[in-house]
Design an enzyme around this catalytic site. Structure first.
Site, short mmCIF file in Angstrom:
data_model
loop_
_atom_site.label_atom_id
_atom_site.label_comp_id
_atom_site.label_asym_id
_atom_site.label_seq_id
_atom_site.Cartn_x
_atom_site.Cartn_y
_atom_site.Cartn_z
N ARG A 142 11.11 13.91 -4.98
CA ARG A 142 9.72 14.18 -4.61
C ARG A 142 8.95 14.97 -5.65
O ARG A 142 7.77 15.23 -5.47
CB ARG A 142 9.70 14.95 -3.28
CG ARG A 142 10.27 14.17 -2.11
CD ARG A 142 10.20 15.00 -0.83
NE ARG A 142 10.68 14.24 0.31
CZ ARG A 142 11.95 14.08 0.63
NH1 ARG A 142 12.90 14.63 -0.13
NH2 ARG A 142 12.31 13.38 1.69
N HIS B 196 24.62 15.61 2.39
CA HIS B 196 24.20 14.21 2.32
C HIS B 196 25.30 13.30 1.77
O HIS B 196 25.02 12.19 1.35
CB HIS B 196 22.92 14.08 1.49
CG HIS B 196 21.74 14.79 2.10
ND1 HIS B 196 20.59 15.10 1.43
CD2 HIS B 196 21.55 15.25 3.36
CE1 HIS B 196 19.74 15.72 2.24
NE2 HIS B 196 20.30 15.83 3.41
N CYS C 48 37.41 -5.44 7.31
CA CYS C 48 36.82 -6.11 8.47
C CYS C 48 35.64 -7.02 8.14
O CYS C 48 35.09 -7.68 9.03
CB CYS C 48 36.40 -5.08 9.52
SG CYS C 48 34.84 -4.26 9.13
ZN LIG Z 1 35.25 -2.43 7.80
#
Ligand SMILES: [Zn+2]
Length: 278
Positions: free
Chosen positions: A46, A133, A169
């Site tokens: 910023r 963060h 996955c």
């Molecule tokens: Zn995954």
């Protein structure tokens, strides 16, 4: 007396007060933001030359809804991670000054809004660092939570997969950072709150103190009775609550401020304990 050099009177009074507080403090909690890494070549968001100031569209890459919905945003995000200046950056004098503070045994914790790991690379004990963060050097699957390294994910990008998915996955993969719209890790926030309430001095460096809940730590520390020192190039909403406000380049300000010799302090060490037990 501290040598305050060629400051104007207001600066000189601020420096005098800040140095007295640092000299006497036995337990210091620090909050750092993007401004501590600009000297190391990582632009802030910023500020006048900030990433988002120059290109407001770049903020979309950090928005979780856009990231989930738009494969083009993800592809742009991976390209941006691959050329992130943190890969080349080296810790600077401001980072090293905080490591020195830790080595003196007086650093309670270092809370950072930065994702660049420059504090750890400056030799700071990772146990003392709370990454509010997250870190850009890790990845996380948004489906199953599987974690990995950014280096491995970027290798897949370099090998021709512009939007690598989770190898376990097939879910959407992202840097292990907190985007807009994502919650902070409650465990990290709680540890940060404890450290804010459990210090004599709360020092902020290079943060505009506008992003909550990170900014709230300064307020929490003040309400718990700690003195506040704000080191930032631009004014912050907490300047009027601070015992001292120091402008200027952090690579000069922090080494100078944190090398002040300690003075004996025999008053009882105030501690507020764990807020979850109140
Ligand atoms: Zn995954």
């Amino acid at each position: 007396m501290v040598d305050v050099g060629e400051c104007d009177e207001e600066d000189a009074a601020g420096w005098q007060r800040a140095c007295e507080l640092v000299a006497a403090a036995r337990r210091i909690t620090v909050l750092t933001g993007a401004g501590i890494s600009t000297g190391a070549g990582i632009p802030d968001f910023r500020g006048p030359n900030g990433v988002w100031t120059r290109d407001p569209r770049a903020q979309r890459l950090s928005d979780i809804d856009s990231y989930l919905a738009d494969p083009e945003v993800r592809r742009a995000a991976w390209r941006s991670r691959a050329r992130h200046p943190a890969w080349e950056a080296e810790p600077g004098p401001a980072h090293r000054a905080l490591t020195e503070l830790a080595n003196s045994g007086r650093l309670r914790a270092l809370l950072t809004q930065n994702i660049d790991e420059l504090h750890q690379r400056a030799g700071l004990d990772p146990e003392l660092v709370l990454e509010l963060h997250g870190s850009m050097f890790g990845t996380v699957c948004l489906e199953c939570g599987e974690t990995g390294t950014m280096r491995a994910a970027l290798r897949r990008v370099a090998e021709g997969d512009p939007d690598p998915s989770c190898e376990r996955c097939g879910g959407i993969l992202k840097s292990a950072t907190v985007s807009f719209g994502q919650a902070l890790d409650p465990e990290v926030v709680r540890s940060g709150q404890r450290a804010a309430m459990d210090c004599e001095l709360f020092l902020t460096a290079g943060t505009s103190l506008t992003v909550h809940p990170a900014a709230g730590f300064a307020e929490l520390a003040v309400r718990a009775g700690a003195d506040l020192i704000v080191c930032n190039a631009e004014p912050t909403p907490y300047d009027d609550q601070a015992a001292a406000v120091l402008r200027g380049n952090l690579d000069e300000v922090l080494p100078r401020l944190l090398s002040v010799p300690t003075v004996p302090n025999s008053s009882p060490l105030r501690t507020w304990g764990d807020p979850s037990t109140w």
